[in-house]
Design a protein around this motif. Structure first.
Motif, PDB file in Angstrom:
ATOM      1  N   MET A   1       0.807  -1.237   0.014  1.00  0.00           N
ATOM      2  CA  MET A   1      -0.041  -0.083  -0.026  1.00  0.00           C
ATOM      3  C   MET A   1       0.778   1.338   0.022  1.00  0.00           C
ATOM      4  N   ILE A   2       1.923   1.128   0.831  1.00  0.00           N
ATOM      5  CA  ILE A   2       2.857   2.246   0.792  1.00  0.00           C
ATOM      6  C   ILE A   2       3.562   2.677  -0.535  1.00  0.00           C
ATOM      7  N   THR A   3       3.647   1.594  -1.215  1.00  0.00           N
ATOM      8  CA  THR A   3       4.383   1.594  -2.511  1.00  0.00           C
ATOM      9  C   THR A   3       3.432   2.493  -3.667  1.00  0.00           C
ATOM     10  N   TRP A   4       2.368   2.212  -3.501  1.00  0.00           N
ATOM     11  CA  TRP A   4       1.126   2.568  -4.246  1.00  0.00           C
ATOM     12  C   TRP A   4       1.049   4.060  -4.176  1.00  0.00           C
ATOM     13  N   ALA A   5       1.205   4.440  -2.903  1.00  0.00           N
ATOM     14  CA  ALA A   5       1.058   5.851  -2.415  1.00  0.00           C
ATOM     15  C   ALA A   5       2.336   6.680  -3.064  1.00  0.00           C
ATOM     16  N   ILE A   6       3.445   6.105  -2.610  1.00  0.00           N
ATOM     17  CA  ILE A   6       4.616   6.580  -3.104  1.00  0.00           C
ATOM     18  C   ILE A   6       4.684   6.945  -4.739  1.00  0.00           C
ATOM     19  N   THR A   7       4.165   5.906  -5.575  1.00  0.00           N
ATOM     20  CA  THR A   7       4.037   6.099  -6.825  1.00  0.00           C
ATOM     21  C   THR A   7       3.152   7.051  -7.369  1.00  0.00           C
ATOM     22  N   LEU A   8       2.077   7.290  -6.647  1.00  0.00           N
ATOM     23  CA  LEU A   8       1.035   8.197  -7.113  1.00  0.00           C
ATOM     24  C   LEU A   8       1.460   9.671  -6.561  1.00  0.00           C
ATOM     25  N   GLU A   9       2.412   9.776  -5.724  1.00  0.00           N
ATOM     26  CA  GLU A   9       2.859  11.013  -5.300  1.00  0.00           C
ATOM     27  C   GLU A   9       3.809  11.567  -6.379  1.00  0.00           C
ATOM     28  N   TRP A  10       4.671  10.421  -6.809  1.00  0.00           N
ATOM     29  CA  TRP A  10       5.757  10.919  -7.856  1.00  0.00           C
ATOM     30  C   TRP A  10       4.905  11.223  -9.205  1.00  0.00           C
ATOM     31  N   VAL A  11       3.870  10.525  -9.701  1.00  0.00           N
ATOM     32  CA  VAL A  11       3.238  10.747 -10.765  1.00  0.00           C
ATOM     33  C   VAL A  11       2.656  12.296 -10.773  1.00  0.00           C
ATOM     34  N   ASP A  12       2.142  12.474  -9.409  1.00  0.00           N
ATOM     35  CA  ASP A  12       1.505  13.834  -9.449  1.00  0.00           C
ATOM     36  C   ASP A  12       2.579  14.982  -9.474  1.00  0.00           C
ATOM     37  N   TRP A  13       3.616  14.868  -8.858  1.00  0.00           N
ATOM     38  CA  TRP A  13       4.904  15.439  -9.030  1.00  0.00           C
ATOM     39  C   TRP A  13       5.314  15.839 -10.399  1.00  0.00           C
ATOM     40  N   PHE A  14       5.676  14.523 -11.349  1.00  0.00           N
ATOM     41  CA  PHE A  14       5.940  14.614 -12.517  1.00  0.00           C
ATOM     42  C   PHE A  14       5.003  15.438 -13.447  1.00  0.00           C
ATOM     43  N   ASN A  15       3.842  15.098 -13.362  1.00  0.00           N
ATOM     44  CA  ASN A  15       2.956  15.869 -14.366  1.00  0.00           C
ATOM     45  C   ASN A  15       2.541  17.221 -14.076  1.00  0.00           C
ATOM     46  N   TYR A  16       2.293  17.686 -12.619  1.00  0.00           N
ATOM     47  CA  TYR A  16       1.705  18.863 -12.190  1.00  0.00           C
ATOM     48  C   TYR A  16       2.501  19.970 -11.685  1.00  0.00           C
ATOM     49  N   ARG A  17       3.686  19.362 -10.925  1.00  0.00           N
ATOM     50  CA  ARG A  17       4.777  20.527 -10.286  1.00  0.00           C
ATOM     51  C   ARG A  17       6.145  20.599 -10.691  1.00  0.00           C
ATOM     52  N   ARG A  18       6.725  19.421 -11.373  1.00  0.00           N
ATOM     53  CA  ARG A  18       7.955  19.625 -11.909  1.00  0.00           C
ATOM     54  C   ARG A  18       7.906  20.871 -13.067  1.00  0.00           C
ATOM     55  N   LEU A  19       9.048  21.474 -13.103  1.00  0.00           N
ATOM     56  CA  LEU A  19       9.224  22.302 -14.138  1.00  0.00           C
ATOM     57  C   LEU A  19       9.789  21.735 -15.497  1.00  0.00           C
ATOM     58  N   PHE A  20       9.346  21.751 -16.661  1.00  0.00           N
ATOM     59  CA  PHE A  20       9.662  21.208 -17.895  1.00  0.00           C
ATOM     60  C   PHE A  20      10.693  22.414 -18.543  1.00  0.00           C
TER      61      PHE A  20
END
Length: 50
Positions: A1-20
């Protein structure tokens, strides 16, 4: 369950917060939104895109 939450947090960062860097230091989601907004405006003006 923790791995799933970490993965979703990374996807959120990658799509919505990182600067391209290659596209003016904006998040990918903002770049995608601008693309579709421009596409809609061109379609409304009667231009077609390939």
């Amino acid at each position: 369950m923790i791995t799933w939450a970490i993965t979703l947090e990374w996807v959120d960062w990658f799509n919505y917060r990182r600067l391209f860097e290659a596209c003016g230091d904006i998040p990918p989601a903002e770049l995608e939104h601008a693309h579709y907004r421009q596409h809609a405006a061109l379609t409304e003006a009667g231009h077609s895109t390939p």
